[in-house]
Design a protein around this motif. Structure first.
Motif, PDB file in Angstrom:
ATOM      1  N   ALA A 207       0.955  -1.190  -0.105  1.00  0.00           N
ATOM      2  CA  ALA A 207       0.071   0.070  -0.013  1.00  0.00           C
ATOM      3  C   ALA A 207       0.892   0.484  -0.053  1.00  0.00           C
ATOM      4  CB  ALA A 207      -0.795   0.313   1.114  1.00  0.00           C
ATOM      5  N   ALA A 208       0.664   2.118  -1.329  1.00  0.00           N
ATOM      6  CA  ALA A 208       1.184   3.559  -1.181  1.00  0.00           C
ATOM      7  C   ALA A 208       0.716   4.275   0.404  1.00  0.00           C
ATOM      8  CB  ALA A 208       1.102   4.180  -2.229  1.00  0.00           C
ATOM      9  N   ALA A 209       1.406   5.518   0.844  1.00  0.00           N
ATOM     10  CA  ALA A 209       1.383   5.954   1.778  1.00  0.00           C
ATOM     11  C   ALA A 209      -0.359   7.128   1.430  1.00  0.00           C
ATOM     12  CB  ALA A 209       2.328   7.352   1.500  1.00  0.00           C
TER      13      ALA A 209
ATOM     14  N   GLY B 106      -5.721   4.052   0.542  1.00  0.00           N
ATOM     15  CA  GLY B 106      -6.860   3.228   0.866  1.00  0.00           C
ATOM     16  C   GLY B 106      -7.681   1.917   1.410  1.00  0.00           C
ATOM     17  N   ALA B 107      -5.871   2.270   2.257  1.00  0.00           N
ATOM     18  CA  ALA B 107      -5.806   0.529   2.955  1.00  0.00           C
ATOM     19  C   ALA B 107      -6.092   1.162   4.506  1.00  0.00           C
ATOM     20  CB  ALA B 107      -3.987   0.061   2.990  1.00  0.00           C
ATOM     21  N   ALA B 108      -5.473   2.316   4.889  1.00  0.00           N
ATOM     22  CA  ALA B 108      -5.942   3.275   6.122  1.00  0.00           C
ATOM     23  C   ALA B 108      -7.774   2.222   6.192  1.00  0.00           C
ATOM     24  CB  ALA B 108      -5.791   3.629   6.350  1.00  0.00           C
ATOM     25  N   GLN B 109      -8.701   2.652   5.517  1.00  0.00           N
ATOM     26  CA  GLN B 109      -9.833   3.098   5.416  1.00  0.00           C
ATOM     27  C   GLN B 109     -10.391   1.054   5.996  1.00  0.00           C
ATOM     28  OE1 GLN B 109     -12.508   2.182   2.826  1.00  0.00           O
ATOM     29  NE2 GLN B 109     -13.865   3.328   3.021  1.00  0.00           N
TER      30      GLN B 109
ATOM     31  N   ALA C 188      -6.675  -8.184  10.908  1.00  0.00           N
ATOM     32  CA  ALA C 188      -6.295  -6.885  10.532  1.00  0.00           C
ATOM     33  C   ALA C 188      -5.327  -7.227  10.448  1.00  0.00           C
ATOM     34  CB  ALA C 188      -6.298  -5.878  11.441  1.00  0.00           C
ATOM     35  N   MET C 189      -4.259  -8.083   9.103  1.00  0.00           N
ATOM     36  CA  MET C 189      -3.212  -8.106   9.471  1.00  0.00           C
ATOM     37  C   MET C 189      -1.903  -7.540   7.982  1.00  0.00           C
ATOM     38  SD  MET C 189      -4.527 -12.574   8.868  1.00  0.00           S
ATOM     39  CE  MET C 189      -5.593 -11.859   8.328  1.00  0.00           C
ATOM     40  N   VAL C 190      -0.801  -7.134   8.444  1.00  0.00           N
ATOM     41  CA  VAL C 190      -0.169  -6.660   7.465  1.00  0.00           C
ATOM     42  C   VAL C 190       1.131  -7.002   6.881  1.00  0.00           C
ATOM     43  CG1 VAL C 190       0.453  -3.925   6.864  1.00  0.00           C
ATOM     44  CG2 VAL C 190      -1.234  -3.979   7.924  1.00  0.00           C
TER      45      VAL C 190
ATOM     46  N   CYS D 233       2.358   0.145   4.311  1.00  0.00           N
ATOM     47  CA  CYS D 233       1.742  -1.628   5.481  1.00  0.00           C
ATOM     48  C   CYS D 233       2.085  -0.721   6.622  1.00  0.00           C
ATOM     49  CB  CYS D 233       2.428  -2.719   4.805  1.00  0.00           C
ATOM     50  SG  CYS D 233       1.885  -2.835   2.920  1.00  0.00           S
ATOM     51  N   HIS D 234       4.049  -0.039   6.374  1.00  0.00           N
ATOM     52  CA  HIS D 234       4.195   0.081   7.977  1.00  0.00           C
ATOM     53  C   HIS D 234       3.667   1.361   8.127  1.00  0.00           C
ATOM     54  CE1 HIS D 234       8.317  -1.187   5.190  1.00  0.00           C
ATOM     55  NE2 HIS D 234       7.641  -2.536   5.673  1.00  0.00           N
ATOM     56  N   GLU D 235       3.534   2.436   7.846  1.00  0.00           N
ATOM     57  CA  GLU D 235       1.667   3.120   8.658  1.00  0.00           C
ATOM     58  C   GLU D 235       1.122   2.858   9.475  1.00  0.00           C
ATOM     59  OE1 GLU D 235       0.418   5.892   5.271  1.00  0.00           O
ATOM     60  OE2 GLU D 235       1.678   6.926   5.739  1.00  0.00           O
ATOM     61  N   LEU D 236       0.439   1.866   8.953  1.00  0.00           N
ATOM     62  CA  LEU D 236      -1.456   0.883   8.968  1.00  0.00           C
ATOM     63  C   LEU D 236      -0.081  -0.397  10.869  1.00  0.00           C
ATOM     64  CD1 LEU D 236      -2.551  -1.608   5.992  1.00  0.00           C
ATOM     65  CD2 LEU D 236      -3.936   0.713   7.334  1.00  0.00           C
TER      66      LEU D 236
END
Lengths: 398, 398
Positions: B256-258, B261-264, B276-278, B291-294
Motif C-alpha cells: 500500500a502506498a502512503a 485506501g488501505a487505512a480505511q 487485521a493483518m499487514v 503497510c508500515h504506516e498501518l
C-alpha cells in the motif's frame, strides 16, 4: 554505612574495580551488591579473603587469585593504561554515563545466568577524545546482523547519517555487517560514534575492522568493561549487550536472522524502558526474519522505517527516562539499604529538599544524591527544581 | 411488528431490495433501519411516497424516481438476471453470508458519509457456481496496491496459494496488482476465490482483467451489491470495501502506498473485530510505506510474513467472531425494537431455549432466531447447544 563513599573515585577504588572486573565477569548480581554495601576495596578484601556467601563464586575467585594476584594485575594494567591510550571511568566520575545505573534495578523474567546478572559495570575503559557521559547522554544504538544484506547496510547507513546530522551519537558493537555500517556512516557524516566492545579497548575485535576502530579511537570512543588485553570471549558479547541497551536512549535493530541475539538485546531494552525499535524488511529475506519476529512478539517494540521515526521515539523519553517495565514491588525489593532509607524519608505528599532529605534519612547529602539518581531511574521518585517527591504509582506512598 | 417477516425472501422483497439499492447507495444508515423496521417493500413504499425523515434523502430519491420507476427497474433487472448469469441473494436466504450482518452494529469514530453509512447490504448479486455463504464462511481477504511491485506480487501469490491449500477462500477486489495476483494464485492452486466488485457482476471492472473475471465466474464467485449494469463509480470502491472487511475472517494488506485506501479498510476490519493483518516490506519501497504506516498506527494490526501467521490469526477467531471494538452501550444503542425485546427476555443468569425466549419476548421463533444472530454478532449474547445466555460484559446483565 559510609564506607563506599570514603574510597569512591580514589586510586584504591579504581584499582579495586579493575581487579573485581578481572576477577568476576561484570554484571554479577552479588558482587555488585557487595560493592554497593562495602565499596569496591572492601569487596575485594572480602572476596580475596574467602568471605563470600556464594560457594561457587568463592571457589572461582580463590582459584583465579592463586594464579595471579588481582591487585598486582590492576596496578600493572592501570600503569600501562596511558601508554595503551586507555582511560578508566568509575561511577563517581563526572563523565560516568548515568543511564547504565538503571541496570541496578533491572529484573528479567528469563532464566539463565546471563539474564540474572545484569547489574551495572563497576568501571568502564575508554579510548578516544570524547567525554563518555556527555556522548552517551544523547545516543542511539544501531545494531544488527553480521551477515547483513545490501538492503540492511543501506538502511543502517541512512539511519546513522540522519542521527549524526541531528546531533545524536551512534552506538554499536563494532562487529561486521550492520554494526560496522552504523559506525562508518556516522564517521562519514562527521558525527560521534561509540563502539562498545566485548574485549580490551587496546585490541578491538574483529581484526578485519581495525582501520575503522583506529578512526573511532581518533574521533569517537572505544568502550569496554573489560581491562586492556582482555579477549573477546563468546559469552562476553551477551554480557556487553546489556550496556548497549542501558547506556543509550534507544536501540534500533536493523537486520536479524531467526532466533538471533537481537531478541536478548530487545528484552533488555524493553525491560529498561528504553525505546525498542525495529526496521522491517522483505519477508523473503532471511536477514529480516528476526526483525519481524521481534515485532510480532514484543508489543512494546516500535516499527521504524526512517530517522524521523527514531527521533520521535527517543525524543519522547529524552528528557527523563520511563521507569522499567516491572512493577513497583519488584523495584523496591531490589533496593539496597541506603536507598530504602532515602525513599522512606520522602514525604507521602508534597516535596522535600535534598538537604532536608539527608537530615531525615540520617545520611550524607552526597549519599542521598547518589541514591536519588538510582531511585529516579527506577521510577520511584521524581526531581524538579531541586525538590524531590514520590512518583505516582511508586508503591511507596501509603 | 411482523411486517418485515411477512415479505422476507418473497419476490416482492427481492424486487424491493433491488430497487432500494438502485435508489440509494448501499450502506445507508437510515434506509437500512427503515428496512429493519418496515421490511424492504414497506420502506420502498414510504420512500417513493416521499415519507422520509431525511430531507436530503427524500429529495434525492424523488428526483431519481422521476427519471425511472424503481419498481420497473427492479423487475427488468431481475428478469434479465438469469440471461446475464447473475443470481440475487437476500438475508433470509440460506446462502446469505452471515458475517456481513456485523455491519449492523459497526460504529466508526471517523467522520464523513462513507464512515457513517456502513450498514449491511440489502442484497448481494452473485455470478459463479459456488454458494455465497459457505464460501465466505471460511475466507480471508488479500488486498493491496494496484501499482504492486514484483515483491508484492510474489508475497501475495505465496499467501493466496497457501490459503487455498489450507481450504480457505481468497477474497479480493478484482483490481490490478495485488488483488489480481491474489485471485490468479488462488485459481492456479485450484482454490476458491471471490471478487467483490464495485459494479455489476455482468461487467466486471477493470476490463484488462476480463479473462481473469471469466475464470472466476467459472470456478469462483463474482459478487456485488449493485445490480447488473451498474458502473464502477469512484465512491463505490469505498462503499464496497466494508463488505470485504465484514464478509471475511480477516484481511491481509500486502502493499500500500502512503495514505492509501488501505487505512480505511483496516479501520473497518479492526472495528469489526476481524483479524487485521499487514505484510511489511523493504523500507526503501514506496509500495510498503502504507503497510508500515498501518502497523505503526494500529496497535491491533498484526504483522504477518507467511501463511502460517495468517492462519494463526484467522484460526483464533474462526469459531466465533469477537465483538466489535466499541463498548456495550454503543452496541445496545444501535439495536432495533425487536432485538431489545429479545435481549431483555434473556435471563440475567443461566441459559434459556429459543422457544422459551420467543414466548417471553412475545415474538415468533423465527424472528427470535434472526434477532439472536444479530445479538450474537454484536457480542451481547452467546449461543451453545441451542441454549442462549447473556455474554459476560454485555452490559445487559443487571
Amino acid at each position: 554505612m559510609n564506607t563506599p563513599d570514603r574510597y569512591s573515585g580514589s586510586d584504591t577504588d579504581r584499582a579495586a574495580r579493575v581487579a573485581l572486573t578481572w576477577l568476576v565477569e561484570p554484571g554479577h548480581r552479588l558482587v555488585w551488591s557487595m560493592v554497593q554495601a562495602d565499596g569496591a576495596p572492601g569487596t575485594l578484601d572480602r572476596l580475596l579473603g574467602g568471605d563470600c556467601p556464594d560457594a561457587t563464586l568463592r571457589t572461582a575467585v580463590l582459584a583465579k587469585r592463586d594464579k595471579l594476584d588481582p591487585r598486582r594485575f590492576a596496578e600493572t594494567t592501570l600503569n600501562r593504561a596511558e601508554r595503551l591510550g586507555a582511560r578508566i571511568v568509575v561511577p563517581s566520575d563526572d563523565e560516568w554515563p548515568y543511564r547504565v545505573d538503571s541496570l541496578a534495578v533491572l529484573e528479567l523474567d528469563t532464566p539463565g545466568w546471563i539474564n540474572q546478572n545484569v547489574r551495572p559495570p563497576l568501571c568502564i575503559w575508554t579510548r578516544g577524545g570524547l567525554r563518555l557521559g556527555e556522548t552517551l547522554d544523547r545516543s542511539v544504538a544501531v545494531v544488527g546482523a553480521r551477515a547483513a544484506t545490501g538492503y540492511g547496510i543501506q538502511v543502517t547507513s541512512d539511519l546513522a547519517h540522519g542521527l549524526a546530522e541531528n546531533g545524536w551519537a551512534v552506538v554499536s558493537g563494532g562487529a561486521f555487517g550492520i554494526d560496522a555500517a552504523a559506525h562508518r556512516a556516522t564517521l562519514a557524516a562527521g558525527g560521534r560514534t561509540v563502539a562498545v566492545l566485548a574485549c580490551g579497548v587496546d585490541r578491538p575485535y574483529p581484526v578485519g575492522n581495525t582501520a575503522m576502530f583506529e578512526r573511532i579511537a581518533d574521533v569517537g570512543l572505544l568502550v569496554s568493561e573489560w581491562p586492556p588485553g582482555s579477549e573477546p570471549l563468546r559469552h562476553r558479547f551477551l554480557v556487553r549487550n546489556r550496556v548497549i541497551a542501558a547506556a543509550t536512549a534507544g536501540t534500533v535493530v536493523v537486520e536479524a536472522a531467526a532466533r538471533s541475539g537481537a531478541a536478548q538485546t530487545m528484552s533488555r531494552v524493553l525491560a529498561l524502558g528504553r525505546a525498542a525499535m525495529v526496521v522491517p524488511g522483505p519477508v523473503t529475506s532471511a536477514m529480516s526474519v528476526g526483525c519481524h519476529e521481534l515485532l510480532r512478539e514484543n508489543p512494546g517494540a516500535t516499527l521504524v522505517t526512517n530517522v524521523a521515526h527514531v527521533l520521535e521515539e527517543v525524543g519522547r523519553i529524552g528528557e527523563y527516562l520511563t521507569p522499567p517495565a516491572r512493577g513497583p514491588e519488584h523495584r523496591r525489593d531490589s533496593l539496597d539499604e541506603e536507598s530504602v532509607l532515602v525513599l522512606e524519608a520522602v514525604p507521602a505528599r508534597g516535596t522535600i529538599t535534598t538537604d532536608e532529605l539527608a537530615s531525615r534519612a540520617g545520611l550524607a547529602v552526597r549519599t542521598v544524591l547518589r541514591r536519588l539518581s538510582l531511585l529516579e531511574l527506577a521510577g520511584l521518585v521524581v526531581r524538579r527544581d531541586g525538590e524531590v517527591a514520590l512518583s505516582r504509582g511508586s508503591g511507596a506512598a501509603p
